[in-house]
Design an enzyme around this catalytic site. Sequence first.
Site, mmCIF file in Angstrom:
data_model
loop_
_atom_site.group_PDB
_atom_site.id
_atom_site.type_symbol
_atom_site.label_atom_id
_atom_site.label_comp_id
_atom_site.label_asym_id
_atom_site.label_seq_id
_atom_site.Cartn_x
_atom_site.Cartn_y
_atom_site.Cartn_z
ATOM 1 N N TYR A 181 0.866 -1.180 0.000
ATOM 2 C CA TYR A 181 0.000 0.000 0.000
ATOM 3 C C TYR A 181 0.909 1.239 0.000
ATOM 4 C CZ TYR A 181 -3.788 3.101 1.361
ATOM 5 O OH TYR A 181 -4.696 4.115 1.390
ATOM 6 N N ASN A 183 1.566 3.731 1.741
ATOM 7 C CA ASN A 183 2.281 4.256 2.920
ATOM 8 C C ASN A 183 3.382 3.324 3.421
ATOM 9 O OD1 ASN A 183 0.774 2.228 4.156
ATOM 10 N ND2 ASN A 183 0.152 3.480 5.898
ATOM 11 N N LYS A 184 3.570 2.181 2.759
ATOM 12 C CA LYS A 184 4.612 1.245 3.210
ATOM 13 C C LYS A 184 5.983 1.714 2.711
ATOM 14 C CE LYS A 184 1.185 -1.670 4.312
ATOM 15 N NZ LYS A 184 0.729 -1.962 5.667
ATOM 16 N N GLN A 185 7.039 1.014 3.152
ATOM 17 C CA GLN A 185 8.397 1.379 2.732
ATOM 18 C C GLN A 185 8.481 1.463 1.216
ATOM 19 O OE1 GLN A 185 7.735 -0.704 5.201
ATOM 20 N NE2 GLN A 185 9.301 -0.595 6.805
#
Length: 394
Positions: A181, A183-185
């Site tokens: 998604y 907002n992940k790394q």
Amino acid sequence: MAHSEIPLSRPSITEREERLVLEVLRSGRLSIGPMVERFEQLIAERVGTRHAVACSSGTAGLHMVLASLGIGPGDEVVTTPFSFIASANAILYVGAKPVFADICPKSLNADPEAVERAIGPRTKAILAVEAFGNPTHMSEYARIASKHEIFLIEDCCEALGVRHEGRNAGAFGRAGVFGFYPNKQITTGEGGMVVTNDDRLADLCRSMRNQGRAVAGRGSIGTGASAGSWLSHERLGYNYRMSEVNAAIGVAQMERLDEIIAQRQRVANRYMQRLMDVPDLILPTIPEGAEMSWFVFVVRLAAGYTREERDRVIQGLRNHDIGAADYFPCIHLQPFYREAFGFREGQFPIAESVSQRTLALPFFGEMTDREIDLVAQTVQVILGREQLSRGTAR
Ligand SMILES: *Cc1c(COP(=O)(O)O)cnc(C)c1O
């Protein structure tokens, strides 16, 4: 809500991502193609597992892993109440029962002693989460799982690139699951990846993501008489495939992973520096010897602060056009879980106490020093106001 001038998160997208996406679009092959395979290979190499199976989301990956391990109705899976809701929901998808274990107030991961106490005759697995990327206790969960002859499933959706005790996040259990998604790394827009050294589990996931079809090139892993034919469905499957377009973003992101991790580390370091001396603010702790890959920057108000005070700080930040969020509300207290299972306040006191005092600050690799300083300064001013109103100002 006010428009956030400094958003909570923002993906790092460069010309490289654009180029690979364009390549896919021009190739005419938008699903089931070479880009997904390239992405899988990059993740498998990085994590050090024999297999990586791309899928449509982290949630889908968790579902497939649980189903592949034969976990179902009548079974219990021990997990943490302090996580994104997907980690427990996946247990419900297969008809099993999530059994929560309270957390350790330092790492914010399930307390290994509570995990061991929660294991009973019906327990089939521990579904462990690296909360906010913190890998503490993973080796301990692995020991507990092997002692009780149950599976360790790693929901490492928040931990791509993390290393601890000589192992990469994703490689501690029977299988690990990453999520992509935005907002992940790293992101693929939407997407997920199962990593494992278990050949059979990998094949089952490859089949399940593709409507239960036999796995190409490997022949049948089930008992289907007509295995190998495209329209032969050997088991209950899903459409959990990742598209070539999504995989192209992932390939570019993986090529840049070290740079992305370093950028995020810089932001975390500066936040630490700037927030270190703010009274009543607890900063994230990192285990000794861990190589971090920051997912979010979550701080918490000292013990004694109420949910209302925390919410006022979040609102105060938003009023200044600074993104902030209450990561994470306890899963067992979500309306659906209360209603379906009768959970109530007081059952997991540490998770509840922590969860009402945490707040996520804006966090992304391209944050400027000026932006970080502005957020830190605003947090300090708003918290100072709360301290004045409760008479604890120093
Ligand atoms: C993000 C996340 C997931 C789910 O990932 P999706 O790709 O959004 O389905 C699962 N578990 C945890 C702990 C996460 O942070």
